[in-house]
Design an enzyme around this catalytic site. Structure first.
Site, PDB file in Angstrom:
ATOM      1  N   VAL A 112      -3.816 -98.954 -67.972  1.00  0.00           N
ATOM      2  CA  VAL A 112      -4.635 -97.750 -67.765  1.00  0.00           C
ATOM      3  C   VAL A 112      -5.948 -97.876 -68.545  1.00  0.00           C
ATOM      4  O   VAL A 112      -7.034 -97.620 -68.015  1.00  0.00           O
ATOM      5  CB  VAL A 112      -3.867 -96.468 -68.191  1.00  0.00           C
ATOM      6  N   SER A 128      -8.157-100.514 -66.862  1.00  0.00           N
ATOM      7  CA  SER A 128      -8.684-100.111 -65.549  1.00  0.00           C
ATOM      8  C   SER A 128      -9.782 -99.070 -65.697  1.00  0.00           C
ATOM      9  O   SER A 128     -10.736 -99.055 -64.927  1.00  0.00           O
ATOM     10  CB  SER A 128      -7.568 -99.621 -64.626  1.00  0.00           C
ATOM     11  N   GLU A 129      -9.684 -98.214 -66.704  1.00  0.00           N
ATOM     12  CA  GLU A 129     -10.749 -97.222 -66.885  1.00  0.00           C
ATOM     13  C   GLU A 129     -12.068 -97.908 -67.262  1.00  0.00           C
ATOM     14  O   GLU A 129     -13.131 -97.497 -66.819  1.00  0.00           O
ATOM     15  CB  GLU A 129     -10.365 -96.184 -67.950  1.00  0.00           C
ATOM     16  N   VAL A 130     -11.994 -98.955 -68.059  1.00  0.00           N
ATOM     17  CA  VAL A 130     -13.234 -99.688 -68.405  1.00  0.00           C
ATOM     18  C   VAL A 130     -13.756-100.424 -67.163  1.00  0.00           C
ATOM     19  O   VAL A 130     -14.958-100.428 -66.891  1.00  0.00           O
ATOM     20  CB  VAL A 130     -12.987-100.687 -69.559  1.00  0.00           C
TER      21      VAL A 130
END
Ligand code: SF4
Length: 227
Positions: free
Chosen positions: A44, A47-49
């Site tokens: 998570v 993936s946010e970066v």
């Protein structure tokens, strides 16, 4: 910071309709992405970066290769920067993104013994981790109820409570409203549904209000319809 009484009453009265409408819409329009499957706090966070300042389709093309090369914080911290930059070239912003990823990995390995924290306060101490990423890790990575507010969700909330909020209402106020509004028992489904709803229906620019399941609870729509 305290929300005004009239806003709180409005949130409470609209909440059941919004929650029901968003969950149902989300069930029917769920978007499948590789980072939504087999989630861990690490996946998570990463993936946010990767998803910042790029499109989901661009990130989708390289996500699995990224995870196979850098499956955990240790691998990411030891990454050959040139190799990592090369991989990230396809989603742009690659030099900065490389620095961010490696710095985050090193910070967590050094400060938290390699364990991604489970508290919002500690998550916010990690470099480059803001409220949205922190709440994403809690909700999607640890299954701890938290309301995720990115720019799409902020726009939806500002439209729903348009009568109360100016365009420049602070992110902290919007987060407070989101915290009151979200469905704690199904926070992951609700968070994903709201992200997808913002991308497809309550879009930046012209929203598709004619296809909206929560228009009856939307100040922006009701004001427009009455004008
Ligand atoms: Fe967004 Fe329109 Fe729905 Fe309001 S009615 S939430 S502006 S799509």
């Amino acid at each position: 910071m305290v929300l005004e009484g009239s806003l709180i009453r409005d949130i409470e009265s609209k909440k059941p309709h919004i929650q029901k409408g968003i969950i149902k819409w989300g069930e029917e329009h769920y978007r499948h992405f590789p980072w939504r499957e087999k989630r861990t706090p690490y996946s998570v966070l990463v993936s946010e970066v990767l998803l910042k300042r790029t499109t989901a389709s661009a990130a989708k093309r390289m996500y699995e290769k990224f995870m196979s090369l850098y499956p955990d914080l240790k691998a990411l911290a030891k990454a050959d920067k040139e190799k990592l930059e090369k991989l990230l070239e396809t989603i742009g912003y690659h030099k900065r993104r490389t620095t961010i990823l490696v710095e985050i990995a090193n910070y967590i390995l050094n400060k938290s013994d390699g364990r991604i924290p489970e508290s919002r306060e500690e998550l916010l101490e990690i470099p480059f981790v803001g409220p949205y990423t922190a709440n994403s890790i809690l909700s999607l990575g640890y299954n701890i109820p938290a309301a995720m507010v990115d720019s799409n969700v902020e726009r939806i909330i500002k439209r729903l409570f348009f009568k109360h909020l100016s365009k420049t209402a602070s992110s902290r106020i919007v987060q407070k409203i989101a915290d009151m509004l979200y469905l704690r028992d199904h926070h992951q489904e609700y968070n994903y549904a709201l992200l997808d709803f913002g991308a497809a229906i309550c879009r930046y620019g012209k929203p598709k209000c004619e296809a909206c399941p929560i228009d009856e609870s939307c100040d922006y729509y009701l004001l427009k319809a009455g004008s």
